[in-house]
Design an enzyme around this catalytic site. Structure first.
Site, PDB file in Angstrom:
ATOM      1  N   ASP A  27       0.853  -1.167   0.000  1.00  0.00           N
ATOM      2  CA  ASP A  27       0.000   0.000   0.000  1.00  0.00           C
ATOM      3  C   ASP A  27       0.900   1.232   0.000  1.00  0.00           C
ATOM      4  O   ASP A  27       1.832   1.307   0.793  1.00  0.00           O
ATOM      5  CB  ASP A  27      -0.870  -0.005   1.270  1.00  0.00           C
TER       6      ASP A  27
ATOM      7  N   ASP B  14      -3.112   4.472  -2.386  1.00  0.00           N
ATOM      8  CA  ASP B  14      -4.222   4.940  -1.557  1.00  0.00           C
ATOM      9  C   ASP B  14      -4.710   6.327  -2.006  1.00  0.00           C
ATOM     10  O   ASP B  14      -3.885   7.234  -2.215  1.00  0.00           O
ATOM     11  CB  ASP B  14      -3.714   5.025  -0.105  1.00  0.00           C
TER      12      ASP B  14
ATOM     13  N   GLU C 216      -6.397   3.736  -6.008  1.00  0.00           N
ATOM     14  CA  GLU C 216      -7.737   3.851  -5.451  1.00  0.00           C
ATOM     15  C   GLU C 216      -8.306   5.197  -5.888  1.00  0.00           C
ATOM     16  O   GLU C 216      -7.685   6.240  -5.680  1.00  0.00           O
ATOM     17  CB  GLU C 216      -7.689   3.798  -3.916  1.00  0.00           C
TER      18      GLU C 216
ATOM     19  N   HIS D 189     -10.969  -3.816   2.784  1.00  0.00           N
ATOM     20  CA  HIS D 189     -10.999  -3.498   4.218  1.00  0.00           C
ATOM     21  C   HIS D 189     -11.900  -2.311   4.547  1.00  0.00           C
ATOM     22  O   HIS D 189     -12.034  -1.967   5.725  1.00  0.00           O
ATOM     23  CB  HIS D 189      -9.570  -3.212   4.685  1.00  0.00           C
ATOM     24  N   ASP D 190     -12.449  -1.650   3.527  1.00  0.00           N
ATOM     25  CA  ASP D 190     -13.348  -0.517   3.777  1.00  0.00           C
ATOM     26  C   ASP D 190     -14.810  -0.858   3.490  1.00  0.00           C
ATOM     27  O   ASP D 190     -15.691  -0.039   3.746  1.00  0.00           O
ATOM     28  CB  ASP D 190     -12.992   0.681   2.879  1.00  0.00           C
TER      29      ASP D 190
HETATM   30  C1  NOJ Z   1      -8.478   4.683   1.804  1.00  0.00           C
HETATM   31  C2  NOJ Z   1      -8.171   3.490   2.663  1.00  0.00           C
HETATM   32  O1  NOJ Z   1      -8.614   2.334   2.009  1.00  0.00           O
HETATM   33  C3  NOJ Z   1      -8.843   3.727   3.993  1.00  0.00           C
HETATM   34  O2  NOJ Z   1      -8.816   2.595   4.800  1.00  0.00           O
HETATM   35  C4  NOJ Z   1      -8.169   4.912   4.654  1.00  0.00           C
HETATM   36  O3  NOJ Z   1      -8.854   5.244   5.829  1.00  0.00           O
HETATM   37  C5  NOJ Z   1      -8.162   6.136   3.735  1.00  0.00           C
HETATM   38  N1  NOJ Z   1      -7.819   5.822   2.377  1.00  0.00           N
HETATM   39  C6  NOJ Z   1      -7.198   7.164   4.216  1.00  0.00           C
HETATM   40  O4  NOJ Z   1      -5.884   6.733   3.990  1.00  0.00           O
END
Ligand code: NOJ
Length: 553
Positions: A99, A202, A256, A329-330
């Protein structure tokens, strides 16, 4: 360096390190734990791992707040552990992407500590620091961030503020400063030289900001987003990283994106532009909400899901490369989501149909840890059981503001990111075989039936279904390169598509219905059944039945 585009043949498994496996029984997952499970990943058949952040960090946002980009968080292990993990992965034919979190650092990073404590610090301009209004009593503008509230935090008693699009412990870096970009290039080369194979970048579409820093017309969420999403220099910055780092390694990048249009997606991954290889686009995961805001829940509709996925399949064909995913994970778990059944005899059957529906699209499939055994949301009952900073911030906002509570309060727990973060369930013992000690975040007993030990014994398990799909990708070029066509797009129960390459055609039919349904395709002469989730096939499709056929013309 010649880029082999190996990612097109990859199946990528995401590891969320704190929840995967605890090697030293302190309740927190770690790198030795990951090493001990590499044979499991080999057995599943994946050939790449995306590792969520393991860098040194105060863990305010579970590692997405980095205080040292060149070292490992000590509770996860050491740099030597990391190197061992990397070589053990490579020995097994598994690549590793890390990441890359460079929109922001932690507020405990040395750069930031120096920047805010000394106006003349060489790091002052590494961050976005602006004078507040009314002699510093009010923030510089009305922008609001991703975890709710203002994007500005006052620096002590001064009249200045720094920008943070996430928590106040995650100050945004100033990419306008060439020194910041030099630092990022150095970080990339440091890990690439060590042998890592690429990066998941990210919130990369946030790194360039419009420089006016003026207030925007007020809005409920993400006020100012036109200034910080896909900012004016995003393409220039990404190309610079390619030219100065990625170009020299046979590596891959997946960015992302946040609220990214199709046009933006293509502009970021068009191979001739040399910026990114893939984008995580969330149009299909937003299928069950309004306006891309997860709290604005709406019912799943298969036709909408198909339409969204198909749009990208058609548009990116020979123009870019898709990432294929259901979970991360989100996101909350896909078991019980996207029209599937959470419990009971149809649950795993429906999970297989959903899995087949995304796995044979064009692009690189990602599997999030636990997805392959059908892990469910924990459905905790009280806020005390949740740890996620996003949820806790939102919860507080709801407590303080009745209007916000009315708007987003109802589904707060359902969409919490902790749903995906409970410990990986290796067996049904007290702590799920994850640790001998109480995990940092507990799972729940009523979900223990979903565990690796049972899945490996049951030849009909979801695990072996994933294993078969991965095997098929290795054997059938049509799955990698075939042209996609959506059939019967208005059929409310069946997701039907073909992939065609030369004289091969793959036909994928997945039912999303709890009832038996008729298939509009009657003549299947010449099609060989490669994969299904029912022992026998009848004329009609059984509840959530899926079939994948191959025809050689
Ligand atoms: C996206 C990540 O997937 C998330 O888990 C994180 O809180 C935010 N970016 C900030 O880095």
């Amino acid at each position: 360096m010649n880029h082999t585009n190996w990612y097109k043949n990859a199946v990528i498994y995401q590891i969320y390190p704190r929840s995967f496996c605890d090697g030293n029984n302190d309740g927190l997952g770690d790198i030795p734990g990951i090493i001990s499970k590499l044979d499991y990943l080999k057995e599943l058949g994946v050939n790449c791992v995306w590792l969520s952040p393991v860098y040194d960090s105060p863990q305010k946002d579970n590692g997405y707040d980095i205080s040292n980009y060149r070292d490992i968080y000590k509770l996860f292990g050491t740099l030597d552990d990391f190197k061992l993990m990397l070589s053990e992965m490579h020995k097994r034919g598994i690549r590793l992407i890390m990441d890359l979190v460079v929109n922001h650092t932690s507020d405990q990073h040395e750069w930031f500590k120096s920047a805010i404590s000394d106006k003349n610090s060489p790091y002052r301009d590494y961050y976005i620091i602006k004078k507040g209004k009314n002699n510093g009593k009010k923030p510089p503008n009305n922008w609001s961030g991703f975890f709710g509230g203002s994007t500005w935090e006052r620096i002590g008693n001064t009249d200045e503020y720094y920008l943070h699009l996430f928590t106040k412990e995650q100050p945004d870096l100033n990419w306008e400063n060439p020194k910041v970009r030099n630092e990022v290039v150095d970080i990339l080369r440091y890990w690439l030289d060590m042998g890592v194979d690429g990066f998941r970048c990210d919130v990369i579409t946030l790194i360039s900001k419009k420089q006016d820093f003026k207030s925007r017309f007020p809005s409920i969420a993400l006020c100012g987003k036109d200034a910080y999403i896909m900012g004016p220099k995003i393409h220039t910055y990404l190309r610079e990283l390619y030219d100065r780092a990625y170009q020299d390694y046979d590596c891959m990048t997946v960015g992302e994106s946040v609220l990214c249009s199709l046009k933006d997606t293509i502009s970021l991954i068009d191979p001739s532009r040399k910026e990114l290889d893939m984008i995580f686009n969330f149009s299909h995961t937003d299928v069950d909400n309004y306006f891309g805001v997860k709290y604005f829940y709406r019912n799943f509709k298969l036709t909408r899901f198909k339409k969204r996925l198909a749009k990208y399949q058609y548009a990116l064909y020979q123009k870019g490369w898709n990432s294929l995913f259901l979970e991360n994970h989100d996101q909350r778990r896909s078991t019980g989501r996207y029209g599937t059944i959470e419990r009971g005899p149809l649950s795993i059957i429906s999970a297989k149909s959903l899995a087949a529906s995304y796995f044979f699209l064009q692009g690189t499939p990602f599997i999030y840890q636990g997805q392959e055994i059908g892990m469910r949301n924990p459905s905790f009952k009280s806020i005390d059981e949740y740890q996620d900073v996003e949820l806790n911030n939102m919860y507080k906002m709801c407590q303080n503001n009745g209007f916000i509570k009315m708007l987003i309060g109802k589904h707060l727990f359902d969409v919490s990111r902790d749903n995906a973060r409970t410990p990986m369930q290796w067996d049904d013992s007290k702590y799920f075989g994850f640790s001998n000690n109480k995990p940092w975040l507990m799972g729940t007993d009523d979900n223990k039936d979903r565990n690796v030990k049972d899945a490996l014994i049951d030849k009909d398990s979801l695990f072996y279904f994933y294993q078969s799909m991965i095997e098929m990708r290795k054997e059938c070029p049509v799955i990698i390169d075939g042209k996609f066509d959506l059939l019967y797009k208005n059929n409310p129960n069946l997701f039907i598509y073909t992939r065609t390459l030369g004289n091969q055609q793959l036909l994928v039919i997945c039912s999303f219905s709890k009832k038996e349904v008729k298939c509009p395709i009657k003549d299947l002469t010449g099609y060989n059944l490669l994969l299904t989730n029912y022992k026998e096939q009848k004329d009609k499709f059984m509840p959530f039945e899926c079939r994948v056929y191959l025809k050689e013309k």
